[in-house]
Design an enzyme around this catalytic site. Structure first.
Site, PDB file in Angstrom:
ATOM      1  CB  SER A  45      -1.979   4.257  -6.834  1.00  0.00           C
ATOM      2  OG  SER A  45      -2.928   4.548  -7.798  1.00  0.00           O
ATOM      3  CG  ASP A 105      -1.964  -9.007   2.718  1.00  0.00           C
ATOM      4  OD1 ASP A 105      -1.597  -9.842   1.862  1.00  0.00           O
ATOM      5  OD2 ASP A 105      -1.241  -8.075   3.104  1.00  0.00           O
ATOM      6  CE  LYS A 141       1.388   6.663  -7.511  1.00  0.00           C
ATOM      7  NZ  LYS A 141       0.638   7.256  -6.393  1.00  0.00           N
TER       8      LYS A 141
END
Length: 545
Positions: free
Chosen positions: A373, A384, A398
């Site tokens: 999470s 990214d 998750k």
């Protein structure tokens, strides 16, 4: 970023605050729930609130009939003679020893007040028919029924009773305490560790100290829950401890003044030229603590620092706002994460503030199969953006956001209300974060990994991250995750690889796919033999006080 805009459901207004990869919201009407005894009117209010919350924010629409039947069917576990069954379109029938006892008509689907009243009425009747149900306290009955209700939802939605919810809130927001981790032992309560800058540290308490008495009462007579309640208390109040220390001949007394304690989630060390930050969760103090530790690292090492290592292995997550602000420390712009669900307010976009808080030094993020999470949000955002290399195994996957809704009994409903997406657009749900340097599966030999970096293996993983994956297809998902299998271990080898990347600019550049000083591949090209994994030692479960 503050996120306190009102979240509107059809009939119930909820104030929102992003939290535990979740949103925290409060509901009114808590008066009268202090007693452990069951009360029908209170129960109706409680279940009504629960049905309203699920209808308002849960990521999928679930009929209240399905929820009510699942919740009330759990009474069978309390008394096997009881069974609640559907009666075609007519309603429910409550059976006792396979004989129909009572029949219930179905309310209108969106009349959640009526569904709450029906649930309480069935409980009343079950208490009249079953001594086992009648003897149960209110909190046990609520937990039983809500256990069945949330069982119809996804695996991340859950109900927490009054006492557990209080602990959950303390872990997120803090509590009045002294700042120690403890473990009950036969002779008293052992202090496992003392948190930095807390009353316990200022009072001179140390790890390994044994608490013999708390405010004059023998500590060995308390169970762990009672110790927690004894050590916690109002901020600025005092607690008197009798301490036994191995190197001190006789026990001595320490008076400690309680303060607001937020469990420590950031641990810093300087390993030669690398600043290592182990983050174990995301609570309200995580970002502020990490900023302080970064300033400390820059002050201690300055130009000697070759990079930052952010260790998120086995970090289960935490507050959404904190994952965003932690990533923002290192970023100079761009998206951090977006969330999307059924509710209109679930469509959120979180952007960097365009001003990185630290020098742009090389950075590695460590993850494993238990990184979930909030930790996946940070890893994906930094990866990214090209700000950090990610090393380790595939993460947990998750990729959903939960909202925590406080109920009238001071319990909590944690409900999934959105899925989150990495800046490049892919959903992390079930697929997780794919590392740049994968150390799980068949790629565990360190020298082979170093050679593979120079040969461009990391480019393959970058391409895979852009691949569309039908996560609903078990075969397609398994094939994707097989490229870097999820692994729960915390290997020393992962740390060594991260250190090599941060100390060798050439290797770091090669892993990023950038030009290197020399493109020459190291001479030692070793077959990808599987090295034995080094499991992390099992942790001791101990609440912070």
């Amino acid at each position: 970023m503050r996120s306190d805009r009102p979240l509107r459901s059809g009939t119930r207004a909820l104030g929102t605050l992003f939290g535990l990869l979740l949103l925290m919201a409060c509901t009114a009407g808590n008066a009268g729930f202090s007693s452990a005894e069951y009360d029908s009117e209170r129960a109706a209010r409680l279940f009504t609130a629960g049905y309203h919350d699920i209808a308002g924010v849960y990521i999928e629409a679930v009929p209240p009939r399905q929820l009510a039947q699942a919740g009330l069917s759990e009474l069978h576990d309390m008394d096997p003679r009881l069974a609640l069954e559907p009666e075609e379109d007519k309603g429910f029938v409550l059976r006792v020893e396979d004989q129909p006892a009572l029949h219930y008509a179905l309310p209108r689907q969106q009349d959640y007040d009526a569904w709450g009243a029906l649930t309480a009425r069935v409980l009343d009747d079950a208490r009249a028919l079953s001594p086992a149900v009648a003897e149960a306290e209110g909190e046990e009955l609520y937990g039983t029924v809500f256990g069945g209700i949330v069982g119809e939802l996804d695996g991340f939605s859950r109900y927490s009773g009054r006492d557990q919810a209080r602990e959950n809130r303390a872990g997120r927001s803090g509590f009045g305490g002294i700042g120690v981790r403890i473990r009950n032992e036969d002779d008293g309560v052992r202090i496992l560790s003392v948190m930095e800058d807390t009353p316990a540290e200022r009072a001179g308490l140390q790890g390994r100290d044994l608490i013999l008495a708390i405010d004059g009462a023998p500590a060995k007579e308390f169970d762990q829950y009672e110790v927690v309640q004894q050590l916690r208390g109002p901020v600025n109040s005092r607690v008197r401890l009798l301490i036994e220390r191995e190197e001190v001949e006789t026990p001595f007394q320490v008076n400690v003044q309680r303060a607001h304690i937020v469990p420590q989630t950031v641990h810093y060390s300087l390993e030669d030229s690398v600043a290592v930050f182990r983050v174990t969760g995301f609570n309200h103090a995580t970002t502020a603590t990490l900023r302080r530790k970064l300033v400390q690292a820059e002050r201690e090492a300055g130009d000697r620092l070759s990079g930052y290592l952010l260790d998120l292995r086995s970090n289960p997550g935490g507050l959404l706002e904190q994952s965003v602000s932690v990533a923002d420390i290192f970023l100079e712009g761009g998206r951090i994460v977006s969330t999307h669900g059924r509710h209109p307010d679930s469509h959120q976009y979180f952007e960097s503030r365009h001003e990185a808080r630290v020098p742009p030094r090389p950075m590695v993020v460590l993850i494993n199969g238990n990184s979930a999470s909030a930790s996946e949000i940070v890893a994906a955002a930094l990866q990214d953006a090209g700000r950090a290399l990610v090393v380790g195994s595939g993460s947990y996957g998750k990729g959903t956001v939960q909202t925590v809704l406080r109920l009238p009994n001071e319990g909590e409903l944690t409900l999934t209300w959105a899925r989150f997406h990495a800046p490049s657009g892919y959903s992390l749900d079930r697929r997780g974060v794919m590392p740049d340097v994968c150390t799980s599966g068949e790629t565990q030999d360190e020298e082979a990994l170093m050679s593979g970096i120079y040969q461009g293996f990391t480019r393959e993983h970058r391409a895979l991250r852009r691949q569309r994956v039908a996560v609903e297809d078990p075969g397609e998902l398994a094939a994707f995750r097989a490229h870097c299998p999820k692994d729960d271990a915390e290997r020393e080898a992962d740390m060594r690889i991260a250190m090599k990347l941060l100390r060798d600019p050439n290797l770091y550049a090669a892993a990023q796919g950038l030009p290197t000083v020399t493109a020459e591949v190291p001479r030692s090209e070793v077959l990808l033999d599987q090295a034995p994994s080094i499991e992390a030692p099992a942790g001791v479960s101990a609440p912070a006080q």
